[in-house]
Design a protein around this motif. Structure first.
Motif, PDB file in Angstrom:
ATOM      1  N   VAL B  63       0.858  -1.186   0.000  1.00 49.18           N
ATOM      2  CA  VAL B  63       0.000   0.000   0.000  1.00 49.18           C
ATOM      3  C   VAL B  63       0.894   1.236   0.000  1.00 49.18           C
ATOM      4  CG1 VAL B  63      -1.716   1.310   1.320  1.00 49.18           C
ATOM      5  CG2 VAL B  63      -1.892  -1.197   1.145  1.00 49.18           C
ATOM      6  N   PRO B  64       0.684   2.142  -0.957  1.00 49.07           N
ATOM      7  CA  PRO B  64       1.600   3.293  -1.112  1.00 49.07           C
ATOM      8  C   PRO B  64       1.338   4.362  -0.053  1.00 49.07           C
ATOM      9  CG  PRO B  64      -0.179   3.478  -2.694  1.00 49.07           C
ATOM     10  CD  PRO B  64      -0.406   2.182  -1.937  1.00 49.07           C
ATOM     11  N   PRO B  65       2.235   5.330   0.036  1.00 52.46           N
ATOM     12  CA  PRO B  65       1.981   6.475   0.909  1.00 52.46           C
ATOM     13  C   PRO B  65       0.746   7.247   0.423  1.00 52.46           C
ATOM     14  CG  PRO B  65       3.925   6.853  -0.463  1.00 52.46           C
ATOM     15  CD  PRO B  65       3.523   5.420  -0.655  1.00 52.46           C
ATOM     16  N   TYR B  95      -0.118  11.574  -8.118  1.00 55.48           N
ATOM     17  CA  TYR B  95       1.045  11.135  -7.353  1.00 55.48           C
ATOM     18  C   TYR B  95       2.332  11.861  -7.730  1.00 55.48           C
ATOM     19  CZ  TYR B  95      -0.594   7.710  -4.021  1.00 55.48           C
ATOM     20  OH  TYR B  95      -1.186   7.133  -2.946  1.00 55.48           O
ATOM     21  N   SER B  96       2.165  13.065  -8.326  1.00 57.96           N
ATOM     22  CA  SER B  96       3.367  13.870  -8.586  1.00 57.96           C
ATOM     23  C   SER B  96       4.067  14.197  -7.275  1.00 57.96           C
ATOM     24  CB  SER B  96       2.976  15.196  -9.268  1.00 57.96           C
ATOM     25  OG  SER B  96       2.826  15.019 -10.645  1.00 57.96           O
ATOM     26  N   THR B  97       5.390  14.138  -7.304  1.00 59.18           N
ATOM     27  CA  THR B  97       6.184  14.584  -6.160  1.00 59.18           C
ATOM     28  C   THR B  97       6.169  16.114  -6.139  1.00 59.18           C
ATOM     29  OG1 THR B  97       8.074  14.368  -7.637  1.00 59.18           O
ATOM     30  CG2 THR B  97       7.707  12.582  -6.090  1.00 59.18           C
ATOM     31  N   PRO B  98       6.460  16.725  -4.968  1.00 55.62           N
ATOM     32  CA  PRO B  98       6.473  18.192  -4.933  1.00 55.62           C
ATOM     33  C   PRO B  98       7.657  18.752  -5.717  1.00 55.62           C
ATOM     34  CG  PRO B  98       7.163  17.265  -2.812  1.00 55.62           C
ATOM     35  CD  PRO B  98       6.702  16.117  -3.651  1.00 55.62           C
ATOM     36  N   VAL B  99       7.478  19.950  -6.233  1.00 50.15           N
ATOM     37  CA  VAL B  99       8.553  20.601  -6.985  1.00 50.15           C
ATOM     38  C   VAL B  99       8.338  22.117  -6.857  1.00 50.15           C
ATOM     39  CG1 VAL B  99       7.312  20.562  -9.193  1.00 50.15           C
ATOM     40  CG2 VAL B  99       9.826  20.643  -9.179  1.00 50.15           C
ATOM     41  N   VAL B 159       3.058  11.008   2.081  1.00 52.37           N
ATOM     42  CA  VAL B 159       3.394  10.674   3.466  1.00 52.37           C
ATOM     43  C   VAL B 159       2.673   9.408   3.893  1.00 52.37           C
ATOM     44  CG1 VAL B 159       3.853  13.034   4.187  1.00 52.37           C
ATOM     45  CG2 VAL B 159       1.497  12.167   4.194  1.00 52.37           C
ATOM     46  N   PRO B 160       3.229   8.701   4.889  1.00 56.27           N
ATOM     47  CA  PRO B 160       2.535   7.517   5.385  1.00 56.27           C
ATOM     48  C   PRO B 160       1.125   7.885   5.819  1.00 56.27           C
ATOM     49  CG  PRO B 160       4.744   7.618   6.280  1.00 56.27           C
ATOM     50  CD  PRO B 160       4.527   8.905   5.568  1.00 56.27           C
ATOM     51  N   GLY B 161       0.171   7.074   5.482  1.00 56.53           N
ATOM     52  CA  GLY B 161      -1.230   7.308   5.818  1.00 56.53           C
ATOM     53  C   GLY B 161      -1.962   6.003   5.607  1.00 56.53           C
ATOM     54  N   SER B 162      -2.998   6.056   4.800  1.00 58.34           N
ATOM     55  CA  SER B 162      -3.703   4.804   4.545  1.00 58.34           C
ATOM     56  C   SER B 162      -4.458   4.867   3.230  1.00 58.34           C
ATOM     57  CB  SER B 162      -4.659   4.477   5.685  1.00 58.34           C
ATOM     58  OG  SER B 162      -5.602   5.509   5.819  1.00 58.34           O
TER      59      SER B 162
END
Lengths: 449, 449, 449
Positions: B63-65, B95-99, B159-162
């Protein structure tokens, strides 16, 4: 005319004469008309007549009282006959209760059956379990009846008696049976009833003088209640029934129709289809449906017998069906002859259709030294007899019947069967003991009830 | 407008309203957009929300962040916005990373997705496991961007979550289950996502107030990772799943498409085909293929569940697919209504499709004395109700479902099922204990892994 | 010309040269022509020659005496040659007994074979077990022969000797065998005989230098008696034969024809059909029939081996068949090349066709983290490599071969096999020990004899 054709023509004429003889009798599902019909058949073949008493429970049914009718009329109040049973036995609804009354035209209307779309024809109607009375007449006659009241009289009786059916069992060398079932309960209808009776009688005469491998059982019975009665009382015989046909409407000029058994892939289904396919005439194979004749009973789920229905024009599809137009002119000697011919071919195929296996199945046998192969080879073309022999020797592995082989080879059954005769003679094949297709059905009679 | 049609139309309008309500939320496979969507559904049906922690292993996956996004822009160096997430949530690759950087047009090109053939539309792209950032924009906009450098900013967190999914189990009288699976992970796309959600919600409302024989389980899940997660955690339930459907793209005006289960001949495959065939509208049956929606997971070889996919225009076949043109105007109230109607028919057929056997299968029962047959016989034509009853009584042998019988008879299922009701009432048939087609699937869950 | 095409063309030319080398030899089912032919083949591949003595019983047959011929003529009484074996070895019926006599034209007629429809061609005829003599000549020549008497002379001997055949076994990593059978008994006929010999020789050369999983066995044999002899003496090998082909008539310009094995659904039947279907050229699949070449023996009922027959124009269907027109001009280097190419493809498919199962069949594996899936998703189109991988992973359940999967996916075998290589590499699938399609045949050799 060649001798064979002449013989067939005389058979056809004989059958048509037999139709004429039976036509006037007023048959129903019980009673003297039925009984007399069976006696006339018994003059030609050693038919055994059975009587089953009214009131006998048969499966979900009960054998009904016997119905007799002496006369029936609709008259004007002045006593002039308008409709008379003496003119046409279709005029009375079968199993009508007796009546003698003066009724208004309105009251009468509830008891009258006509065909507005075929205003000159008298319909055929039955009310076996209805406990009612009724008349069938030409719509034109009904329209001409303008009197406010009429006198109606039906001289019938419904009394305890028995249901009659005829049975002929012809023992063959093997116990496996072919059942042929013919209904005999319709009054003056030529195609839907009598054609089946006369063709079956002639087929029985043919089988009586043949050397048969299979056993044959002919049932001449009233529809529905007759087959139910026979089934209820002969469950011990059912496991022996390997094939069967219900015969009906085999005297008109229409193309042949074969309605498959409930199984759809029983040997009889494939045998009849093969015979029809190789005659070069128009024909049609119909899937099973639970309407029609006694196949409804034979193919009920707990019996599920391998029994199809052989017809020319199927019931319900021709305009004469269940009317006074299904008369002596509607059936012809030629059509009866042809139907008999197909049925003889079907029995011949059933007789010859067996499973063989090669005595030694490794490689081809050397046919040349047995005189079964031409000496000089290399030509492109081979005779069909030669090809049939090669097919037979390649396919005879104890798992395929000769019909299976004929179908795979795309050849007529007879060509393959003749090759099998030659191969058997030469000791190249042998019959398998346990794989006879006649017996494939024996597990089929489940006791689910 | 007749009351039924009026009711249906109001249903359709209600569903379209629900699509409008859900459209603005920025869904992904995790995060608040998804969670909020499920809560809005839970306002209408008693949906249970489940949270599965990031990092949980599920089969071959993890399961992803959780992904959250607050905003995203491409600006000129002068600060003029060129592309803004606030205008359209498709603008950012999911799901883009921040920039936050100034990049040359060349550098930017590697992060930009457009549709040169549909230059006015914004494509929908995802990069769940790519750990990259990216923008989606209209090709025409991209072509107009001539500055040597741009400022790009994506305010996202990973971030970790669910992972969140919603489940609704409606218990029937029998444990056999029908699984309905709907993906909920697409942002502002109306047909490919929201249409399935709203039709499934309405179907659940219908089943919640029905007296159901079967049990129903609705899964509102993020695609792929959601079904994998549910499968990994509920293997005990799988043996009960007798039928299932993945719902998607059910709101456009295209004809119905049903994609078969991996098995191709599961009951659900035949049921949906029968319902569609008897609607008299254009439709298409597609063979299984391992591309598409969550049927990929349900039909993976070790599960091989009897689950097909029900759609109008299939994914990938319409020009609006995965673009900003899959918008509120692309789905209609009428199309949503019709889709719901088919699904209600499917569940109704599943509910009524059972295996019966004759109480006594020998011969036909006497229908007349039970009031199930007309009193006077002989006409050519019979009513379809009469024919259906004869088919039912002939075929009910403990081995065929009512659907099997309807297909053999060439009749609509409802006609046969109505005949079965009458026959059951008359005690002519009984239900078989062990032969229910709902349960044919139970051996299917192999433990091969 | 690209290097591959150049290489193929030189192969084709080499094969045509080999046809020219073998053409003049007068082969029959025994004798020096046959023996010499096999020796020439043995110069190219390590063929083992076997001799089986005349009189040896083989199944239902006996190995015949050896036939040798030195010359044969029909002359006028004045000594002028009319027909001379030295001109064309088809002039004498194979296995003609010796004769030296003056005969009337009428007597001669019974020993003369011509083709009235192809008056310029000499037919090919055999009389192996006929113990007769005969001449084959152009019909035009026969018509021109008006003398009342002729002198006939055949200098042949029929003496105890042996039947010769050649065998080459190429051991693979697995014992399952592919049998390739080629008849070598026809005299100067180019397509019906020599084309098969030269293509098989080249195929053997290819396999001799390949790393083969399967074992291969080439039989260069006289037709019928040769295969019977080999079968009779090698029944221990039969259970290992997993696939096989009889090769004949592979040098003419006609489209490919594949005649199925007796089973019709053997792996070889499906493999050849798949290869031909994906070549994009015209071809035809013929059902099995028990006429033709040695498949008659391999497919006899007790053996029933999975062996089909691969041809271009089938025997008996082209006008040159079994005539002097089946000559060096009738076969071409290009056609021989193409036939070899198909056969190489067939062996390649057989080599790669295995059954795999997913290591864990639950859900799809996460391809992305293994580099087997693109990072950014959402486009409509996927590459065929990607689709093939998804098909493979969905269908690999231990019950389907790669060919089964290719057929279900509608993709070329190679695409699926390449996906399987990648999946095996990634440890996503494994080979099943007991389900190899090569071994499906092993139960097939029944001992029914």
């Amino acid at each position: 005319m060649p001798p064979d054709a002449e013989f067939a023509a005389s058979l056809g004429q004989g059958m048509h004469g037999f139709v004429r003889e039976l036509f006037p009798l007023c048959r129903s599902i019980t009673g003297d008309g039925l009984r007399q019909t069976l006696r006339v058949i018994a003059d030609r073949i050693p038919l055994q007549l059975h009587e089953v008493a009214s009131g006998t429970p048969v499966l979900d049914w009960v054998v009904p009282p016997e119905w007799h009718i002496r006369g029936a009329r609709i008259e004007t109040l002045a006593g002039d006959p308008v409709v008379d049973f003496a003119d046409c036995n279709l005029h009375v609804v079968s199993y009508s209760t007796p009546v003698d009354a003066v009724v208004s035209r309105e009251e009468l209307a509830a008891h009258v059956h006509t065909l507005p779309d075929q205003p000159d024809l008298v319909p055929y109607r039955t009310g076996y379990y209805a406990e009612r009375w009724g008349f069938c007449l030409a719509h034109r006659v009904w329209e001409s009846m303008r009197d406010p009241q009429y006198r109606v009289r039906i001289e019938s009786t419904l009394v305890p008696g028995s249901l009659t059916y005829g049975e002929l069992a012809i023992a063959g060398r093997e116990p496996a049976e072919v059942l042929l079932s013919i209904h005999c309960c319709h009054p003056s209808l030529a195609n839907d009833n009598l054609s089946g009776i006369v063709v079956a009688t002639e087929l029985a005469r043919h089988l009586l003088v043949s050397d048969n491998r299979l056993s044959y059982r002919f049932l001449f019975i009233p529809a529905t209640i007759g087959s139910l009665t026979w089934l209820a009382q002969h469950e011990d015989i059912l496991p022996r029934i390997a094939h069967g046909l219900v015969l009906s409407c085999v005297g008109d000029a229409g193309p042949f129709h074969y309605k498959q058994s409930r199984r759809g892939d029983a040997a009889i289904d494939r045998v009849v289809a093969h015979v029809l396919a190789h005659r070069g005439q128009d024909y049609r194979i119909l899937p099973f449906s639970p309407f029609g004749y006694d196949e409804r009973q034979y193919c009920s789920p707990a019996y599920d017998l391998p029994i199809g229905c052989f017809m020319r024009s199927p019931n319900g599809t021709f305009s004469q069906y269940h009317t006074s137009a299904d008369n002596l002119g509607f059936v012809t000697a030629a059509a009866l002859e042809e139907s008999l011919d197909v049925l003889v071919d079907v029995t011949r195929l059933l007789e010859r259709n067996r499973i063989f296996e090669r005595v030694d199945g490794r490689g081809e046998p050397q046919l040349g030294r047995r005189g079964l192969y031409r000496a000089i080879s290399g030509e492109k073309d081979q005779t069909s007899a030669q090809l049939a022999l090669l097919w037979l020797l390649n396919q005879a592995d104890g798992s395929r019947s000769l019909l299976d082989i004929a179908e795979r080879a795309g050849m007529p059954f007879d060509t393959i069967a003749t090759a099998a005769d030659a191969a058997l003679q030469a000791n190249l094949i042998r019959r398998t003991l346990d794989g006879d297709p006649q017996w494939q059905t024996h597990q089929s009679f489940s006791t689910r009830r």
